[in-house]
Structures are given as structure tokens and as C-alpha cells.
Enzyme design. Structure first.
Site, mmCIF file in Angstrom:
data_model
loop_
_atom_site.group_PDB
_atom_site.id
_atom_site.type_symbol
_atom_site.label_atom_id
_atom_site.label_comp_id
_atom_site.label_asym_id
_atom_site.label_seq_id
_atom_site.Cartn_x
_atom_site.Cartn_y
_atom_site.Cartn_z
ATOM 1 N N LYS A 1 1.143 -0.992 0.184
ATOM 2 C CA LYS A 1 -0.099 -0.015 -0.109
ATOM 3 C C LYS A 1 0.674 1.095 0.302
ATOM 4 O O LYS A 1 2.386 1.053 0.245
ATOM 5 C CB LYS A 1 -1.000 0.082 1.231
ATOM 6 C CG LYS A 1 -2.325 -1.182 1.320
ATOM 7 C CD LYS A 1 -2.888 -1.099 -0.009
ATOM 8 C CE LYS A 1 -3.873 -1.948 -0.103
ATOM 9 N NZ LYS A 1 -4.012 -2.991 0.602
HETATM 10 C C1 LIG Z 1 -10.020 -2.784 -1.345
HETATM 11 C C2 LIG Z 1 -9.861 -3.665 0.496
HETATM 12 N N1 LIG Z 1 -10.552 -3.077 1.447
HETATM 13 C C3 LIG Z 1 -9.514 -3.241 2.582
HETATM 14 C C4 LIG Z 1 -8.947 -4.763 2.253
HETATM 15 C C5 LIG Z 1 -8.084 -4.866 3.172
HETATM 16 O O1 LIG Z 1 -6.785 -4.432 4.191
HETATM 17 P P1 LIG Z 1 -6.285 -5.365 4.986
HETATM 18 O O2 LIG Z 1 -5.131 -6.360 4.602
HETATM 19 O O3 LIG Z 1 -4.678 -3.529 5.306
HETATM 20 O O4 LIG Z 1 -6.815 -6.032 6.403
HETATM 21 C C6 LIG Z 1 -8.088 -4.557 0.721
HETATM 22 C C7 LIG Z 1 -6.604 -5.167 0.514
HETATM 23 O O5 LIG Z 1 -6.370 -4.302 0.090
HETATM 24 C C8 LIG Z 1 -8.205 -3.785 0.058
HETATM 25 O O6 LIG Z 1 -8.301 -4.054 -2.075
#
Ligand SMILES: Cc1ncc(COP(=O)(O)O)c(C=O)c1O
Length: 399
Positions: free
Chosen positions: A197
Site C-alpha cells: 500500500k
Molecule cells: C479495497 C480493500 N479493502 C480492504 C482491504 C484489506 O486491507 P488489510 O489487508 O490491511 O486488512 C484491502 C486489501 O488489499 C482492499 O484492497
């Protein structure tokens, strides 16, 4: 332009050294700060996590944020704070990761999917509106790939329908609409600091809101619902005593992650600008290339450019998207696809009764989409190699 036989057909690849799809930008400062944290003896949630929360809040322009173990945790906690539960419906785009709808399921509520705009790939106020019923309690729009969705208009719609708005800004740290940062407009916003990210803490996330009481509740819930976290209990800043004030979760960030995050936050704008440079290079080189559709410009603020998804014109070539991806990988270029629409996954298809044809714009995009590498450490040569590989394949497989 490099032409010739694709590597997948026995030719030489554009690159001999594989270009990964994503790579975190970790410098000596992150390594030093993580080492200092390890040497400090305080590894769990503590002063660095609290400082990280303040730094992110100041950057966004809100009073408080709560740092947690992932964006998924941030989404879950925000939904708990909004009181989502059995009988409620939560509307979110089908072109999405499974994090938010999975949390809706765990809360006993029902995810309702919406299609996306065929140009921006973001869910729009009108698509959310048609999916709204008397049971709708929350909208969770995604800022897809880092491109801000029409968040002000979605908040306005939510106000008129009595629906709260939780922005999924997993892709969008650093993005803004006319100078107003994503993270300050919706009722709450969840960010991801996963390794690919805009900034990373390895794994991690933040929930932001203009409502400090909501953030305090999210922070409390992130550590078992305890009245006083470990830092306060075991340091000279506070006593051993604590009380359980709510049935919380174990979702806290720790100080090792926060040490990395504090260094990353110093570079958040530089990272975004570096991603913007890569995006501009791609758009210049691929924008007029026959057989490719590039993401549309975003000119009312800053795009975070977590993703650079192109669309292949399948009528102009003799291979499908999956074969195109295999051929790019053989050329030494790491690529990916974001996302398989949620309604096509077995669990959501069976649980919610969706199927192929339910959301045509997301499905059409998915058939043609390829996410190109985009990250701060990419050199002009790396970007040029991606463009050369695409041009080579389009030329060879031209119909
Ligand atoms: C649109 C979206 N929301 C939420 C997440 C979840 O992120 P995390 O891995 O930090 O929980 C992701 C992960 O890539 C995502 O692409």
C-alpha cells in the site's frame, strides 16, 4: 520498440531480471527505528503507536485516529461503532476485496453489492441509491485503486436516506478531493498499511473520523475493551488497574509496526508523487496505444495511484486476458488483477444469490483488466520495460 517473438513462444524476454508487481519502499531509517524499538524493550502498543495515531490524524486533518492491525480490523471496528447487526444491509461495490463484506457477514448483517461506473471503476451515488432499501444502514464505497470516489455526494445521499458512510480507503492514503483529504469526509474511513500500500507497517491500518468519541470507542474495542491499555498500565504513567468496558477485540497495532509507520509517514507525499510519476509515464506511453484503455485522468484533487489498471481490447488480439498475463510474466513483468468481482466468488454467489450477469460493468472490466506494477522505487527503465512488453504482445497477437 522491442518486437519479436514473445518469450512465452520461445523468444527472448524484454527483461531478464523479473520486475515484481509490488515492492515496499523500506529505507535505512525504517530499519534503524525498528531496531531502536526492539532494543527499547517495548514491543506492543505503546508510545510509538500513540504517536503514529497523532501523526496520521494531523496529516489527514482530523482530531484523532485509531491505529489497528489491518484495514480489515479498521472496517470491522467502524461497523461495530455504527451498530451494524442482524437485519441490517450494508451496500458496497462488487469490484472489491473481501474484507468489508466478510466483516458484514461476521456481524450478522447482509452485504448488498452494487455495480461500478464503467469509466472510473468506482461505485457512484446513483448505484448506491438503487441498492438502498429500508434495511440499509451503511454504505462502504471503495476509492478504487486510490482514485477518490464521489464521496461528498455519497455522504449527501447517505444523509438523505439515513445511512452512514464508511470509506474504504485501503488504496487511498494521500488522496484528496480539492485539498480535502480522503479520511476527513465520510463518517469514518479505513486505511490499509499492508505491504503493497501507499505506506506500509508490514500489516496495519487506521480508522479515522471527524468524531473523536467514535475513534476513542474504536481504540477501546481494538484492545479487548480495556479501560487502560498496556502502556498506561505498566509504565510509570498509570496503575495496574483496568476494567473491561465493552466486549472488544485484539486488533491493536504494535510499536514495531508504528516505528516503521512513523518513518513511512514522513515520506507519504513523496511516495504518492513517485507513484504519480509512474502513472503519468504509463498514460503518456499507453494512452494512444491501440488495444489498451488507460485509467481516466483525475483532475479535482490527488489520486493515490495504488493501482494502475489497464483494460485490454480483447477484440483486437487473438488471446484472452489470462494468456496476456501469462505472456507478460514470461517477459519478466509482474502484473495482477484487481479484483475478481465479489459476486462471482462461490461464497457470495451462493449466500446472496448473485451470479454471472448480475453486475455487467464490473464483469466486463474484470474480463479485460490487468494491473501494472506501480511503486515508488520503479525507475524510468522499469516503466519503459513494462510498456515495451505490452507493445510487443499487442503487436504479436494482433488480430
Ligand atoms: C479495497 C480493500 N479493502 C480492504 C482491504 C484489506 O486491507 P488489510 O489487508 O490491511 O486488512 C484491502 C486489501 O488489499 C482492499 O484492497
Amino acid at each position: 520498440m522491442a518486437r519479436g517473438l514473445p518469450a512465452i513462444e520461445g523468444g527472448s524476454p524484454v527483461r531478464t531480471e523479473y520486475l515484481p508487481f509490488a515492492r515496499p519502499a523500506i529505507g535505512d531509517d525504517e530499519i534503524r527505528e525498528v531496531e531502536a524499538t526492539l532494543r527499547s524493550g517495548w514491543l506492543t502498543v505503546g508510545p510509538r503507536t500513540r504517536k503514529f495515531e497523532r501523526v496520521v490524524a494531523e496529516y489527514l486533518g482530523v482530531e484523532q485516529t485509531a491505529a489497528v492491525s489491518s484495514c480489515t480490523a479498521a472496517l470491522h471496528l467502524a461497523m461495530v461503532c455504527f451498530g451494524i447487526g442482524p437485519g441490517d444491509e450494508v451496500v458496497l461495490p462488487t469490484l472489491n476485496f473481501a474484507a468489508a463484506p466478510n466483516m458484514v457477514i461476521h456481524l450478522g448483517a447482509k452485504p448488498v453489492f452494487a455495480d461500478v461506473d464503467p469509466v472510473t471503476m468506482n461505485v457512484t451515488p446513483s448505484l448506491l441509491d438503487v441498492a438502498t432499501t429500508d434495511h440499509t444502514k451503511l454504505y462502504v464505497p471503495v476509492h478504487f485503486g486510490g482514485r477518490p470516489c464521489e464521496i461528498d455526494e455519497i455522504v449527501t445521499l447517505g444523509r438523505s436516506r439515513g445511512v452512514r458512510v464508511l470509506g474504504d480507503a485501503a488504496h487511498a492514503i494521500g488522496a484528496d478531493v480539492a485539498g480535502r483529504k480522503i479520511g476527513t469526509i465520510a463518517d469514518a474511513t479505513a486505511f490499509s498499511f499492508y505491504v503493497t500500500k501507499g505506506i506500509t507497517t508490514g500489516e496495519g491500518g487506521v480508522v479515522s473520523s471527524k468524531d473523536p468519541a467514535m475513534i476513542e470507542r474504536a481504540r477501546l474495542l481494538s484492545l479487548h475493551g480495556m479501560s487502560s491499555d498496556a502502556w498506561k498500565r505498566y509504565s510509570e504513567h498509570g496503575p495496574w488497574f483496568y476494567e473491561i468496558l465493552d466486549a472488544g477485540y485484539k486488533y491493536n497495532m504494535n510499536d514495531v509496526q508504528a516505528a516503521m509507520g512513523l518513518c513511512q509517514m514522513e515520506k507519504v507525499d513523496a511516495f504518492r508523487e513517485a507513484r504519480q510519476r509512474v502513472a503519468d509515464f504509463y498514460t503518456r506511453a499507453l494512452g494512444d496505444m491501440e488495444g489498451i484503455t488507460v485509467p481516466p485522468p483525475f483532475d479535482v484533487g490527488h489520486h493515490a495511484w495504488h493501482l494502475y489498471p489497464i483494460r485490454i481490447d480483447l477484440d483486437s488480439i487473438t488471446i484472452d486476458r489470462d494468456r496476456f498475463i501469462q505472456a507478460l510474466l514470461k517477459e519478466g513483468i509482474g502484473v495482477s488483477v484487481h479484483f475478481i468481482p465479489l459476486h462471482l466468488h462461490p461464497f457470495y454467489r451462493d449466500r446472496l444469490g448473485y451470479g454471472p450477469g448480475s453486475f455487467p460493468a464490473a464483469e466486463e472490466y474484470f474480463r479485460r483488466a490487468v494491473s501494472l506494477p506501480i511503486y515508488p522505487s520503479m525507475t524510468d527503465e522499469d516503466v519503459r520495460d513494462v510498456v515495451l512488453a505490452i507493445a510487443k504482445l499487442l503487436d504479436h497477437y494482433k488480430r
